[in-house]
Design an enzyme around this catalytic site. Structure first.
Site, PDB file in Angstrom:
ATOM      1  N   SER A 113       0.789  -1.241  -0.206  1.00 17.21           N
ATOM      2  CA  SER A 113       0.030   0.028  -0.120  1.00 17.21           C
ATOM      3  C   SER A 113       1.046   1.323  -0.155  1.00 17.21           C
ATOM      4  O   SER A 113       0.395   2.229  -0.165  1.00 17.21           O
ATOM      5  CB  SER A 113      -1.009   0.023   1.250  1.00 17.21           C
ATOM      6  OG  SER A 113      -0.317  -0.236   2.438  1.00 17.21           O
TER       7      SER A 113
ATOM      8  N   ASP B  16       5.602  -6.854   2.334  1.00 19.99           N
ATOM      9  CA  ASP B  16       4.877  -7.438   1.012  1.00 19.99           C
ATOM     10  C   ASP B  16       5.816  -7.573   0.006  1.00 19.99           C
ATOM     11  O   ASP B  16       6.872  -6.838  -0.347  1.00 19.99           O
ATOM     12  CB  ASP B  16       3.768  -6.457   0.826  1.00 19.99           C
ATOM     13  CG  ASP B  16       2.299  -6.709   1.260  1.00 19.99           C
ATOM     14  OD1 ASP B  16       2.296  -7.876   1.646  1.00 19.99           O
ATOM     15  OD2 ASP B  16       1.817  -5.552   1.140  1.00 19.99           O
TER      16      ASP B  16
ATOM     17  N   GLU C  12       0.310 -12.517  -1.544  1.00 19.67           N
ATOM     18  CA  GLU C  12      -1.223 -12.518  -1.975  1.00 19.67           C
ATOM     19  C   GLU C  12      -1.471 -14.002  -2.675  1.00 19.67           C
ATOM     20  O   GLU C  12      -0.763 -14.220  -3.581  1.00 19.67           O
ATOM     21  CB  GLU C  12      -1.760 -11.563  -2.661  1.00 19.67           C
ATOM     22  CG  GLU C  12      -1.779 -10.102  -2.029  1.00 19.67           C
ATOM     23  CD  GLU C  12      -2.127  -8.896  -2.811  1.00 19.67           C
ATOM     24  OE1 GLU C  12      -2.700  -9.288  -3.822  1.00 19.67           O
ATOM     25  OE2 GLU C  12      -2.155  -7.814  -2.188  1.00 19.67           O
TER      26      GLU C  12
ATOM     27  N   GLU D  90      -8.806  -9.934   3.699  1.00 18.33           N
ATOM     28  CA  GLU D  90      -9.327  -8.622   3.313  1.00 18.33           C
ATOM     29  C   GLU D  90     -10.634  -8.462   2.955  1.00 18.33           C
ATOM     30  O   GLU D  90     -11.138  -9.245   1.993  1.00 18.33           O
ATOM     31  CB  GLU D  90      -8.312  -7.994   2.653  1.00 18.33           C
ATOM     32  CG  GLU D  90      -8.460  -6.624   2.149  1.00 18.33           C
ATOM     33  CD  GLU D  90      -7.412  -5.907   1.598  1.00 18.33           C
ATOM     34  OE1 GLU D  90      -6.234  -6.186   1.566  1.00 18.33           O
ATOM     35  OE2 GLU D  90      -7.604  -4.652   1.026  1.00 18.33           O
TER      36      GLU D  90
HETATM   37  O1  KIV Z   1      -0.431  -3.459   1.717  1.00 20.20           O
HETATM   38  C1  KIV Z   1      -1.148  -3.295   2.704  1.00 20.20           C
HETATM   39  O2  KIV Z   1      -1.226  -2.297   3.410  1.00 20.20           O
HETATM   40  C2  KIV Z   1      -1.929  -4.541   2.790  1.00 20.20           C
HETATM   41  C3  KIV Z   1      -2.916  -4.392   4.205  1.00 20.20           C
HETATM   42  C4  KIV Z   1      -4.302  -3.684   3.589  1.00 20.20           C
HETATM   43  C5  KIV Z   1      -3.351  -5.768   4.795  1.00 20.20           C
HETATM   44  O3  KIV Z   1      -1.619  -5.712   2.332  1.00 20.20           O
END
Ligand code: KIV
Length: 271
Positions: A52, A90, A122, A189
């Site tokens: 994000s 991530d 993911e 989510e």
């Molecule tokens: O990238 C992010 O902030 C996320 C959250 C929404 C869990 O994956």
């Protein structure tokens, strides 16, 4: 005393213990040193260096453009600011979907170059092989199911996922696959609360929700959304704990006024 209060450094084992004891897990995103230092000092359990960052730090419309090098920059900054929380990073779009070898080398770069403790990916059955391979190198993996923003162009919208039985059944199956593959936790989510609760009951690993109700083992929010820095994003699940946009706006306006009126710097603020 709760697990949370007792612990000096949160690990994946601590999260497992929290689930066993029914103690909720708190998780927030962060992307830089200064914010990470503040939120780590509050006793937050997990800091997610989410992709994000692509939206809230870089201003992109989706999470797709952010690169592995950019994620590494953000994650290394967060790690320097946090002593206690578990730091999860991530794997960005395009760095793990190709094959499990690519996934492993992306995960290794994150661990080597940032000092973080885990990666997040993911997907369900389609990433099983990559999860197993990354774990075989000793790297903990967090899964992410339901609304998966890296697949936005496949789904076309950010609406609630898994409302229909077939998608809900597939999600439960995917959660079990991720658990069996060795994931230490799963983020769910934007799915119905009852479905998220069912997943949390059916798997032994912690399930952390965002827009997934209160029957799960913990909650995560994007820091800039819950602090009210972002204004335009207002889904039902988002609770804003502050209006930092207004605070920053007010402070900067005040500063401009002081500069224009020669009120800043004062005699005491110069050499
Ligand atoms: O990238 C992010 O902030 C996320 C959250 C929404 C869990 O994956």
């Amino acid at each position: 005393m709760s697990v949370h209060q007792n612990i000096k450094k949160v690990t994946t084992h601590v999260l497992a213990e929290m689930k066993l004891r029914g103690e909720k897990i708190s998780m927030l995103t962060a992307y830089d040193f200064s914010m990470a230092r503040i939120i780590d000092s509050t006793g937050i359990d997990v800091i997610l260096v989410g992709d994000s960052a692509s939206n809230v730090m870089a201003g992109h419309e989706t999470t797709l453009p952010i690169t592995l090098n950019e994620m590494i920059y953000h994650a290394a900054s967060v790690v320097r600011g946090a002593k206690r929380a578990l730091i999860v990073v991530d794997l960005p779009f395009g760095t793990y979907q190709g094959n499990s070898k690519e996934a492993l080398s992306s995960a290794i770069r994150i661990m080597k170059e940032t000092g973080a403790a885990a990666v997040k990916m993911e997907g369900g059955s389609e990433i099983k092989e990559s999860v197993v391979r990354i774990l075989s190198a000793g790297i903990p993996v967090m899964g992410h199911l339901g609304l998966t923003p890296q697949s936005i162009h496949k789904f076309g919208t950010y609406i609630v996922r898994a409302k229909e039985d077939t998608e809900a059944d597939k999600l439960i199956e995917d959660a079990k696959i991720l658990e069996e593959a060795g994931c230490f936790a799963i983020v769910l989510e934007k799915i119905p609360a009852n479905l998220a609760g069912k997943v949390a009951k059916e798997v032994k690993i912690p399930v952390i929700g965002i827009g997934a109700g209160n029957q799960v083992d913990g909650q995560v929010l994007v820091l800039h959304d819950m602090l009210g820095i972002t204004q335009e994003f207002s889904p039902r699940f988002l609770r804003r704990y502050h209006n930092l946009h207004l605070e920053i706006f007010g402070a900067v306006k005040h500063y401009i006024e002081d500069v224009k009126n020669c009120d800043f710097p004062s005699d005491k603020e110069q050499y």
